[in-house]
Scaffold this motif. Structure first.
Motif, PDB file in Angstrom:
ATOM      1  N   MET A   1       0.846  -1.173   0.000  1.00 23.77           N
ATOM      2  CA  MET A   1       0.000   0.000   0.000  1.00 23.77           C
ATOM      3  C   MET A   1       0.892   1.236   0.000  1.00 23.77           C
ATOM      4  N   ARG A   2       0.515   2.223  -0.761  1.00 24.37           N
ATOM      5  CA  ARG A   2       1.239   3.504  -0.766  1.00 24.37           C
ATOM      6  C   ARG A   2       0.365   4.544  -0.100  1.00 24.37           C
ATOM      7  N   CYS A   3       0.857   5.132   0.964  1.00 19.41           N
ATOM      8  CA  CYS A   3       0.099   6.127   1.716  1.00 19.41           C
ATOM      9  C   CYS A   3       0.763   7.493   1.597  1.00 19.41           C
ATOM     10  N   SER A   4      -0.042   8.523   1.665  1.00 21.94           N
ATOM     11  CA  SER A   4       0.486   9.884   1.712  1.00 21.94           C
ATOM     12  C   SER A   4       0.573  10.323   3.164  1.00 21.94           C
ATOM     13  N   CYS A   5       1.590  11.082   3.475  1.00 21.17           N
ATOM     14  CA  CYS A   5       1.762  11.608   4.829  1.00 21.17           C
ATOM     15  C   CYS A   5       0.605  12.550   5.158  1.00 21.17           C
ATOM     16  N   GLN A   6      -0.006  12.370   6.304  1.00 24.66           N
ATOM     17  CA  GLN A   6      -1.113  13.228   6.728  1.00 24.66           C
ATOM     18  C   GLN A   6      -0.611  14.612   7.107  1.00 24.66           C
ATOM     19  N   ASN A   7       0.682  14.736   7.318  1.00 23.95           N
ATOM     20  CA  ASN A   7       1.264  16.010   7.733  1.00 23.95           C
ATOM     21  C   ASN A   7       1.694  16.862   6.535  1.00 23.95           C
ATOM     22  N   CYS A   8       2.448  16.263   5.583  1.00 26.74           N
ATOM     23  CA  CYS A   8       2.999  17.074   4.488  1.00 26.74           C
ATOM     24  C   CYS A   8       2.605  16.588   3.090  1.00 26.74           C
ATOM     25  N   GLY A   9       1.989  15.406   2.971  1.00 27.05           N
ATOM     26  CA  GLY A   9       1.532  14.917   1.686  1.00 27.05           C
ATOM     27  C   GLY A   9       2.532  14.063   0.908  1.00 27.05           C
ATOM     28  N   GLU A  10       3.756  13.947   1.383  1.00 24.45           N
ATOM     29  CA  GLU A  10       4.788  13.131   0.719  1.00 24.45           C
ATOM     30  C   GLU A  10       4.416  11.645   0.832  1.00 24.45           C
ATOM     31  N   TYR A  11       4.835  10.831  -0.145  1.00 21.72           N
ATOM     32  CA  TYR A  11       4.602   9.388  -0.038  1.00 21.72           C
ATOM     33  C   TYR A  11       5.412   8.832   1.125  1.00 21.72           C
ATOM     34  N   MET A  12       4.792   7.946   1.894  1.00 24.39           N
ATOM     35  CA  MET A  12       5.453   7.373   3.060  1.00 24.39           C
ATOM     36  C   MET A  12       6.121   6.054   2.687  1.00 24.39           C
ATOM     37  N   VAL A  13       7.119   5.674   3.471  1.00 25.66           N
ATOM     38  CA  VAL A  13       7.887   4.455   3.258  1.00 25.66           C
ATOM     39  C   VAL A  13       7.552   3.487   4.392  1.00 25.66           C
ATOM     40  N   GLN A  14       7.341   2.209   4.047  1.00 27.85           N
ATOM     41  CA  GLN A  14       7.048   1.218   5.079  1.00 27.85           C
ATOM     42  C   GLN A  14       8.297   0.925   5.896  1.00 27.85           C
ATOM     43  N   SER A  15       8.092   0.798   7.189  1.00 29.36           N
ATOM     44  CA  SER A  15       9.161   0.470   8.124  1.00 29.36           C
ATOM     45  C   SER A  15       8.717  -0.767   8.893  1.00 29.36           C
ATOM     46  N   GLU A  16       9.276  -1.926   8.547  1.00 30.37           N
ATOM     47  CA  GLU A  16       8.870  -3.180   9.178  1.00 30.37           C
ATOM     48  C   GLU A  16       9.782  -3.494  10.353  1.00 30.37           C
ATOM     49  N   LYS A  17       9.204  -3.395  11.556  1.00 26.52           N
ATOM     50  CA  LYS A  17       9.957  -3.636  12.787  1.00 26.52           C
ATOM     51  C   LYS A  17       9.084  -4.383  13.784  1.00 26.52           C
ATOM     52  N   GLY A  18       8.573  -5.538  13.391  1.00 30.84           N
ATOM     53  CA  GLY A  18       7.744  -6.337  14.288  1.00 30.84           C
ATOM     54  C   GLY A  18       6.496  -5.591  14.713  1.00 30.84           C
ATOM     55  N   LEU A  19       6.251  -5.497  16.023  1.00 30.76           N
ATOM     56  CA  LEU A  19       5.062  -4.822  16.540  1.00 30.76           C
ATOM     57  C   LEU A  19       5.126  -3.314  16.352  1.00 30.76           C
TER      58      LEU A  19
END
Length: 65
Positions: A1-19
């Protein structure tokens, strides 16, 4: 899924770190877990038991016993 930042609108990057997985904005470093299907921290075992009892029709006082 590609999400836009709710703060600035930039595309967000997934960060997979368990929980602690979620998305991080590379521009403003805002973190978000909206696309993970749950807002907030994971529930404890006791919180999950309470939710299950309440869904089965028990009241809160009964569920906490």
């Amino acid at each position: 899924m590609r999400c836009s930042c709710q703060n600035c609108g930039e595309y967000m990057v997934q960060s997979e770190k368990g929980l602690d997985s979620g998305c991080v904005c590379p521009e403003c470093l805002t973190r978000c877990t909206a696309c993970m299907g749950a807002m907030g921290a994971p529930k404890s075992a006791e919180e999950l038991r309470l939710i299950a009892r309440l869904r089965l029709g028990g009241d809160e006082e009964e569920a906490q016993r």
